[in-house]
Write a protein that holds these residues in place. Structure first.
Motif, PDB file in Angstrom:
ATOM      1  N   ASP A  84      -0.562   3.108 -10.066  1.00 40.08           N
ATOM      2  CA  ASP A  84       0.293   2.242  -9.236  1.00 40.08           C
ATOM      3  C   ASP A  84       0.109   0.834  -9.800  1.00 40.08           C
ATOM      4  OD1 ASP A  84       1.643   0.828  -7.318  1.00 40.08           O
ATOM      5  OD2 ASP A  84       0.423   1.481  -5.621  1.00 40.08           O
ATOM      6  N   LEU A  85       0.802   0.578 -10.919  1.00 43.81           N
ATOM      7  CA  LEU A  85       0.644  -0.667 -11.682  1.00 43.81           C
ATOM      8  C   LEU A  85       2.019  -1.231 -11.998  1.00 43.81           C
ATOM      9  CD1 LEU A  85      -1.780   0.766 -14.414  1.00 43.81           C
ATOM     10  CD2 LEU A  85      -2.435  -0.799 -12.582  1.00 43.81           C
TER      11      LEU A  85
ATOM     12  N   ILE B 123       0.832  -1.209   0.000  1.00 42.62           N
ATOM     13  CA  ILE B 123       0.000   0.000   0.000  1.00 42.62           C
ATOM     14  C   ILE B 123       0.865   1.255   0.000  1.00 42.62           C
ATOM     15  CG2 ILE B 123      -1.876  -1.157   1.256  1.00 42.62           C
ATOM     16  CD1 ILE B 123      -1.028   0.608   3.702  1.00 42.62           C
TER      17      ILE B 123
ATOM     18  N   ASP C  88      -9.226  -4.378 -16.296  1.00 43.23           N
ATOM     19  CA  ASP C  88      -7.812  -4.323 -16.653  1.00 43.23           C
ATOM     20  C   ASP C  88      -7.620  -3.051 -17.474  1.00 43.23           C
ATOM     21  OD1 ASP C  88      -5.342  -4.496 -17.888  1.00 43.23           O
ATOM     22  OD2 ASP C  88      -5.415  -6.678 -18.053  1.00 43.23           O
TER      23      ASP C  88
ATOM     24  N   GLY D  83      -6.815   0.073  -1.237  1.00 46.00           N
ATOM     25  CA  GLY D  83      -7.635   1.279  -1.039  1.00 46.00           C
ATOM     26  C   GLY D  83      -7.037   2.284  -0.073  1.00 46.00           C
ATOM     27  N   SER D  84      -5.746   2.136   0.231  1.00 38.23           N
ATOM     28  CA  SER D  84      -5.115   3.085   1.159  1.00 38.23           C
ATOM     29  C   SER D  84      -5.149   4.498   0.571  1.00 38.23           C
ATOM     30  CB  SER D  84      -3.676   2.645   1.442  1.00 38.23           C
ATOM     31  OG  SER D  84      -2.937   3.688   2.002  1.00 38.23           O
ATOM     32  N   PHE D  85      -4.608   4.668  -0.646  1.00 33.94           N
ATOM     33  CA  PHE D  85      -4.592   6.001  -1.265  1.00 33.94           C
ATOM     34  C   PHE D  85      -6.007   6.455  -1.629  1.00 33.94           C
ATOM     35  CE2 PHE D  85      -2.757   8.775  -4.921  1.00 33.94           C
ATOM     36  CZ  PHE D  85      -2.767   9.896  -4.111  1.00 33.94           C
TER      37      PHE D  85
ATOM     38  N   GLY E  56      -5.889  -1.605  -5.393  1.00 32.06           N
ATOM     39  CA  GLY E  56      -5.157  -2.374  -4.390  1.00 32.06           C
ATOM     40  C   GLY E  56      -5.962  -2.519  -3.109  1.00 32.06           C
TER      41      GLY E  56
ATOM     42  N   TYR F 198      -8.093  -4.737 -11.368  1.00 29.42           N
ATOM     43  CA  TYR F 198      -8.445  -5.896 -12.201  1.00 29.42           C
ATOM     44  C   TYR F 198      -8.567  -7.198 -11.414  1.00 29.42           C
ATOM     45  CZ  TYR F 198      -3.596  -7.702 -13.023  1.00 29.42           C
ATOM     46  OH  TYR F 198      -2.340  -8.217 -12.924  1.00 29.42           O
TER      47      TYR F 198
ATOM     48  N   GLU G 250      -7.657   6.610 -10.640  1.00 26.53           N
ATOM     49  CA  GLU G 250      -6.621   5.851  -9.926  1.00 26.53           C
ATOM     50  C   GLU G 250      -6.649   4.393 -10.392  1.00 26.53           C
ATOM     51  OE1 GLU G 250      -7.706   4.545  -5.982  1.00 26.53           O
ATOM     52  OE2 GLU G 250      -5.641   4.575  -5.302  1.00 26.53           O
TER      53      GLU G 250
HETATM   54  N1  SAM Z   1      -2.094   2.142  -4.318  1.00 24.56           N
HETATM   55  C1  SAM Z   1      -2.769   1.021  -3.706  1.00 24.56           C
HETATM   56  C2  SAM Z   1      -2.988   1.279  -2.225  1.00 24.56           C
HETATM   57  O1  SAM Z   1      -2.521   2.340  -1.735  1.00 24.56           O
HETATM   58  O2  SAM Z   1      -3.610   0.472  -1.550  1.00 24.56           O
HETATM   59  C3  SAM Z   1      -2.002  -0.259  -3.917  1.00 24.56           C
HETATM   60  C4  SAM Z   1      -1.971  -0.712  -5.355  1.00 24.56           C
HETATM   61  S1  SAM Z   1      -1.304  -2.329  -5.553  1.00 24.56           S
HETATM   62  C5  SAM Z   1       0.385  -2.125  -5.279  1.00 24.56           C
HETATM   63  C6  SAM Z   1      -1.399  -2.564  -7.290  1.00 24.56           C
HETATM   64  C7  SAM Z   1      -2.751  -3.058  -7.726  1.00 24.56           C
HETATM   65  O3  SAM Z   1      -2.850  -2.915  -9.138  1.00 24.56           O
HETATM   66  C8  SAM Z   1      -2.978  -4.519  -7.418  1.00 24.56           C
HETATM   67  O4  SAM Z   1      -4.122  -4.674  -6.618  1.00 24.56           O
HETATM   68  C9  SAM Z   1      -3.205  -5.163  -8.791  1.00 24.56           C
HETATM   69  O5  SAM Z   1      -4.191  -6.184  -8.781  1.00 24.56           O
HETATM   70  C10 SAM Z   1      -3.643  -3.968  -9.624  1.00 24.56           C
HETATM   71  N2  SAM Z   1      -3.381  -4.081 -11.067  1.00 24.56           N
HETATM   72  C11 SAM Z   1      -2.269  -4.572 -11.664  1.00 24.56           C
HETATM   73  N3  SAM Z   1      -2.369  -4.492 -13.005  1.00 24.56           N
HETATM   74  C12 SAM Z   1      -3.587  -3.950 -13.271  1.00 24.56           C
HETATM   75  C13 SAM Z   1      -4.285  -3.617 -14.469  1.00 24.56           C
HETATM   76  N4  SAM Z   1      -3.741  -3.846 -15.670  1.00 24.56           N
HETATM   77  N5  SAM Z   1      -5.520  -3.045 -14.366  1.00 24.56           N
HETATM   78  C14 SAM Z   1      -6.066  -2.801 -13.147  1.00 24.56           C
HETATM   79  N6  SAM Z   1      -5.458  -3.106 -11.977  1.00 24.56           N
HETATM   80  C15 SAM Z   1      -4.231  -3.672 -12.032  1.00 24.56           C
END
Ligand code: SAM
Length: 316
Positions: free
Chosen positions: A180-181, A85, A162, A114-116, A112, A135, A108
């Motif tokens: 954040d991907l 997060i 996605d 949901g922190s941010f 993930g 996704y 956004e």
């Molecule tokens: N910023 C978030 C937080 O503060 O809680 C954390 C994000 S986490 C590190 C990255 C997230 O991106 C993961 O839940 C992952 O499933 C999602 N993700 C990865 N590739 C994706 C895509 N192509 N489309 C949508 N979500 C994706």
């Protein structure tokens, strides 16, 4: 709830049960339920009518905790982690540089844990809107329920999608995009489509590896972004201590003995300060106490690189 404040706890409210900074448990108040920890039991129904901020004793009077109002900061400290997060140091700099404020339309991805998401929602409330995309089906489902519970569903639309394959299905509406991907460069064309073209749109990507940053910067450059910059946000703590400073005349008069330069000691203990005061009184030396601080060099805490850029405006 997370974006406005109320004084008194009611049934169905979220309360952050604060034991220590490392131990914060969010609950939804339900008359039928009790919260238990090793110090005792806390009845939800007794919380109803108490003010947020109250120190509540356990039933056996051996333990206590604080009933805190929910905030994005406390949520970030207590959210059940489904993913890595974002934490407050990064959240603050991203919010500042993306100019998040009431009324802004923000995208956004991924959501993930949901922190941010909670911080963005508070920054843009009550008139702005956040479209968040995830996704992973289970994570998308959980965040949807949390947003309902937290009264944020009118400010945040949560989507299961996605974004690298299917984009955001939003055109010329967003003021800012945050990615954040694992492969943010794949979502850059979709970000261009979604950002407003009548004013400068802002983007930020969050990536742990410099190779990801390089690919993202190339994609940003190719897709019409300018002012591309990458920063690393590191937390640095400072040690503070009291130092004695004689006035210039006392120093010139050779009263150096009274000005202890702390040779061999890093910190002056309070008794020394007291003695210095007494010396100064009897010998007419003026000593100023100075509160000084210096940064502590600790292990570097790299989380990620933040890459920011602006999108060129379409001139009429
Ligand atoms: N910023 C978030 C937080 O503060 O809680 C954390 C994000 S986490 C590190 C990255 C997230 O991106 C993961 O839940 C992952 O499933 C999602 N993700 C990865 N590739 C994706 C895509 N192509 N489309 C949508 N979500 C994706």
């Amino acid at each position: 709830m997370f974006h406005e404040y109320k004084k008194t706890i009611e049934k169905g409210d979220v309360v952050m049960l604060y034991m220590t900074r490392e131990s914060i448990v969010p609950i939804v108040v339900d008359e039928e339920k009790n919260f238990n920890n090793k110090f005792g039991e806390y009845k939800h129904k007794k919380m109803i009518g108490m003010d947020y901020g109250t120190k509540m004793l356990s039933e056996n009077k051996k333990g206590f905790l604080y009933l805190l109002h929910p905030t994005p900061e406390l949520w970030t400290l207590s959210v059940p982690h489904r993913t890595q997060i974002l934490y407050m140091p990064d959240i603050s700099i991203i919010s500042l540089k993306l100019d998040l404020k009431p009324g802004k339309i923000v995208i956004e991805s991924g959501t993930g844990s949901g922190s941010f998401t909670h911080s963005i929602a508070r920054s843009i409330a009550p008139s702005g809107h956040l479209h968040t995309f995830e996704y992973h089906e289970e994570r998308a489902k959980i965040i949807k329920a949390e947003l309902e519970n937290h009264n944020l569903a009118s400010i945040v639309t949560s989507n299961h999608r996605d974004v690298c394959k299917n984009g955001f299905s939003l055109e010329d509406v967003a003021d800012a995009v945050f990615l954040d991907l694992p492969a943010p460069w794949e979502a850059v064309p979709a970000a261009v489509k979604s950002l407003r073209k009548d004013k400068v749109g802002r983007i930020c990507t969050f990536s742990p590896c410099i190779e990801q940053v390089q690919r993202t910067a190339l994609a940003l450059n190719e897709n019409g972004f300018f002012d591309i910059e990458t920063i690393e946000c590191l937390v640095r703590t400072h040690d503070s201590s009291h130092l004695e400073m004689p006035d210039i005349q006392s120093a010139i008069d050779g009263q150096k003995a009274k000005f202890k330069s702390n040779k061999g000691r890093k910190r002056l203990i309070s008794s020394k300060i007291k003695n210095a005061d007494e010396d100064a009184e009897t010998q007419d030396i003026s000593i100023t106490k100075l509160l000084a601080s210096k940064p502590v060099m600790t292990a570097r805490g790299h989380t990620s690189y933040l890459t920011f850029a602006s999108l060129l405006v379409n001139k009429p």
